[in-house]
Motif scaffolding. Structure first.
Motif, mmCIF file in Angstrom:
data_model
loop_
_atom_site.group_PDB
_atom_site.id
_atom_site.type_symbol
_atom_site.label_atom_id
_atom_site.label_comp_id
_atom_site.label_asym_id
_atom_site.label_seq_id
_atom_site.Cartn_x
_atom_site.Cartn_y
_atom_site.Cartn_z
ATOM 1 N N SER A 43 0.821 -1.207 0.000
ATOM 2 C CA SER A 43 0.000 0.000 0.000
ATOM 3 C C SER A 43 0.855 1.257 0.000
ATOM 4 O O SER A 43 0.376 2.341 -0.293
ATOM 5 C CB SER A 43 -0.918 0.019 1.228
ATOM 6 O OG SER A 43 -0.146 0.236 2.407
ATOM 7 N N GLY A 44 2.144 1.128 0.350
ATOM 8 C CA GLY A 44 3.025 2.287 0.398
ATOM 9 C C GLY A 44 2.867 3.099 1.660
ATOM 10 O O GLY A 44 3.386 4.191 1.770
ATOM 11 N N ARG A 45 2.145 2.567 2.663
ATOM 12 C CA ARG A 45 1.889 3.326 3.880
ATOM 13 C C ARG A 45 3.047 3.333 4.845
ATOM 14 O O ARG A 45 3.140 4.214 5.684
ATOM 15 C CB ARG A 45 0.653 2.784 4.592
ATOM 16 C CG ARG A 45 -0.616 3.030 3.824
ATOM 17 C CD ARG A 45 -1.770 2.458 4.570
ATOM 18 N NE ARG A 45 -1.608 1.005 4.574
ATOM 19 C CZ ARG A 45 -2.587 0.144 4.633
ATOM 20 N NH1 ARG A 45 -3.815 0.567 4.732
ATOM 21 N NH2 ARG A 45 -2.359 -1.143 4.615
ATOM 22 N N THR A 46 3.911 2.347 4.779
ATOM 23 C CA THR A 46 4.997 2.262 5.747
ATOM 24 C C THR A 46 6.338 2.211 5.043
ATOM 25 O O THR A 46 6.450 1.791 3.904
ATOM 26 C CB THR A 46 4.848 1.004 6.633
ATOM 27 O OG1 THR A 46 4.883 -0.147 5.800
ATOM 28 C CG2 THR A 46 3.561 1.038 7.425
ATOM 29 N N LEU A 47 7.337 2.623 5.788
ATOM 30 C CA LEU A 47 8.710 2.623 5.278
ATOM 31 C C LEU A 47 9.580 2.004 6.365
ATOM 32 O O LEU A 47 9.626 2.514 7.486
ATOM 33 C CB LEU A 47 9.155 4.051 4.969
ATOM 34 C CG LEU A 47 10.502 4.237 4.312
ATOM 35 C CD1 LEU A 47 10.503 3.606 2.926
ATOM 36 C CD2 LEU A 47 10.835 5.710 4.198
ATOM 37 N N GLY A 48 10.214 0.889 6.060
ATOM 38 C CA GLY A 48 11.067 0.213 7.028
ATOM 39 C C GLY A 48 12.320 1.011 7.337
ATOM 40 O O GLY A 48 12.714 1.916 6.599
ATOM 41 N N SER B 143 -3.127 25.057 -7.809
ATOM 42 C CA SER B 143 -1.961 24.481 -7.139
ATOM 43 C C SER B 143 -1.589 23.161 -7.808
ATOM 44 O O SER B 143 -2.475 22.365 -8.128
ATOM 45 C CB SER B 143 -2.247 24.217 -5.662
ATOM 46 O OG SER B 143 -2.584 25.411 -5.003
ATOM 47 N N CYS B 144 -0.312 22.965 -8.000
ATOM 48 C CA CYS B 144 0.162 21.725 -8.626
ATOM 49 C C CYS B 144 1.385 21.254 -7.875
ATOM 50 O O CYS B 144 2.340 22.011 -7.716
ATOM 51 C CB CYS B 144 0.498 21.983 -10.099
ATOM 52 S SG CYS B 144 1.023 20.517 -10.981
ATOM 53 N N PHE B 145 1.334 20.018 -7.380
ATOM 54 C CA PHE B 145 2.448 19.455 -6.621
ATOM 55 C C PHE B 145 3.066 18.314 -7.420
ATOM 56 O O PHE B 145 2.401 17.363 -7.781
ATOM 57 C CB PHE B 145 1.953 18.931 -5.260
ATOM 58 C CG PHE B 145 1.419 20.029 -4.386
ATOM 59 C CD1 PHE B 145 2.247 20.698 -3.514
ATOM 60 C CD2 PHE B 145 0.082 20.390 -4.465
ATOM 61 C CE1 PHE B 145 1.758 21.722 -2.712
ATOM 62 C CE2 PHE B 145 -0.414 21.402 -3.657
ATOM 63 C CZ PHE B 145 0.420 22.072 -2.792
ATOM 64 N N CYS B 146 4.361 18.446 -7.674
ATOM 65 C CA CYS B 146 5.116 17.423 -8.399
ATOM 66 C C CYS B 146 6.295 17.022 -7.551
ATOM 67 O O CYS B 146 6.961 17.866 -6.950
ATOM 68 C CB CYS B 146 5.648 17.968 -9.725
ATOM 69 S SG CYS B 146 4.401 18.543 -10.854
ATOM 70 N N GLN B 147 6.583 15.746 -7.514
ATOM 71 C CA GLN B 147 7.750 15.261 -6.784
ATOM 72 C C GLN B 147 8.668 14.552 -7.735
ATOM 73 O O GLN B 147 8.311 13.771 -8.507
ATOM 74 C CB GLN B 147 7.321 14.355 -5.649
ATOM 75 C CG GLN B 147 8.464 13.746 -4.893
ATOM 76 C CD GLN B 147 9.444 14.720 -4.287
ATOM 77 O OE1 GLN B 147 9.074 15.767 -3.799
ATOM 78 N NE2 GLN B 147 10.720 14.404 -4.365
ATOM 79 N N LEU C 143 12.838 6.005 0.584
ATOM 80 C CA LEU C 143 11.580 6.596 0.148
ATOM 81 C C LEU C 143 11.474 6.423 -1.366
ATOM 82 O O LEU C 143 12.392 6.755 -2.107
ATOM 83 C CB LEU C 143 11.551 8.086 0.499
ATOM 84 C CG LEU C 143 10.295 8.845 0.142
ATOM 85 C CD1 LEU C 143 9.123 8.323 0.961
ATOM 86 C CD2 LEU C 143 10.496 10.332 0.414
ATOM 87 N N GLY C 144 10.369 5.869 -1.816
ATOM 88 C CA GLY C 144 10.178 5.625 -3.239
ATOM 89 C C GLY C 144 8.915 6.270 -3.762
ATOM 90 O O GLY C 144 8.122 6.840 -2.999
ATOM 91 N N ASP C 145 8.739 6.169 -5.061
ATOM 92 C CA ASP C 145 7.564 6.761 -5.703
ATOM 93 C C ASP C 145 6.259 6.247 -5.109
ATOM 94 O O ASP C 145 5.295 6.988 -4.980
ATOM 95 C CB ASP C 145 7.580 6.491 -7.208
ATOM 96 C CG ASP C 145 8.657 7.281 -7.931
ATOM 97 O OD1 ASP C 145 9.165 8.268 -7.358
ATOM 98 O OD2 ASP C 145 8.983 6.909 -9.068
ATOM 99 N N GLN C 146 6.217 4.948 -4.747
ATOM 100 C CA GLN C 146 4.983 4.389 -4.209
ATOM 101 C C GLN C 146 4.609 5.042 -2.877
ATOM 102 O O GLN C 146 3.427 5.200 -2.578
ATOM 103 C CB GLN C 146 5.058 2.864 -4.071
ATOM 104 C CG GLN C 146 5.945 2.351 -2.965
ATOM 105 C CD GLN C 146 7.414 2.255 -3.322
ATOM 106 O OE1 GLN C 146 7.867 2.802 -4.340
ATOM 107 N NE2 GLN C 146 8.176 1.567 -2.507
ATOM 108 N N HIS C 147 5.596 5.456 -2.088
ATOM 109 C CA HIS C 147 5.315 6.126 -0.829
ATOM 110 C C HIS C 147 4.767 7.531 -1.080
ATOM 111 O O HIS C 147 3.813 7.959 -0.439
ATOM 112 C CB HIS C 147 6.578 6.215 0.030
ATOM 113 C CG HIS C 147 7.166 4.886 0.331
ATOM 114 N ND1 HIS C 147 8.301 4.442 -0.276
ATOM 115 C CD2 HIS C 147 6.761 3.887 1.153
ATOM 116 C CE1 HIS C 147 8.594 3.234 0.165
ATOM 117 N NE2 HIS C 147 7.667 2.862 1.026
#
Length: 89
Positions: A9-14, A85-89, A19-23
């Motif tokens: 789900s991309g909800r957690t990060l060990g 507003s536009c947010f890009c990462q 940090l990846g795109d899915q997060h």
């Protein structure tokens, strides 16, 4: 070195994960849901751009391709601006 979360789900990060795109995409989804619940008018004018789209079309593409991709994100089919507003990462 592990790049993606074991939680699909991309909800957690060990502790040993990057940090990846899915997060980022999952955070954008949650932010969009919260924004829609609190202020639907602002949510309608806000674009949270999928990191893959931002990377491939806006960063790696030719200038003309990036401009077309950006217009598709912030304009309707009649070329009216629909985003404030536009947010890009």
């Amino acid at each position: 070195m592990k790049v993606s979360s074991s939680d699909p789900s991309g909800r957690t990060l060990g502790a040993r994960e990057f940090l990846g795109d899915q997060h980022i995409q999952r955070d954008y989804e949650l932010l969009g849901e919260q924004l829609q619940a609190r202020d639907p008018n602002l949510a309608a004018r806000t674009r949270l751009v999928d990191p893959l789209i931002a990377h491939y079309h806006l960063r790696l593409g030719e200038v003309s391709e990036a401009q077309r991709a950006f217009r598709r994100i912030v304009q309707d089919p009649n070329r009216n601006d629909t985003a404030t507003s536009c947010f890009c990462q």
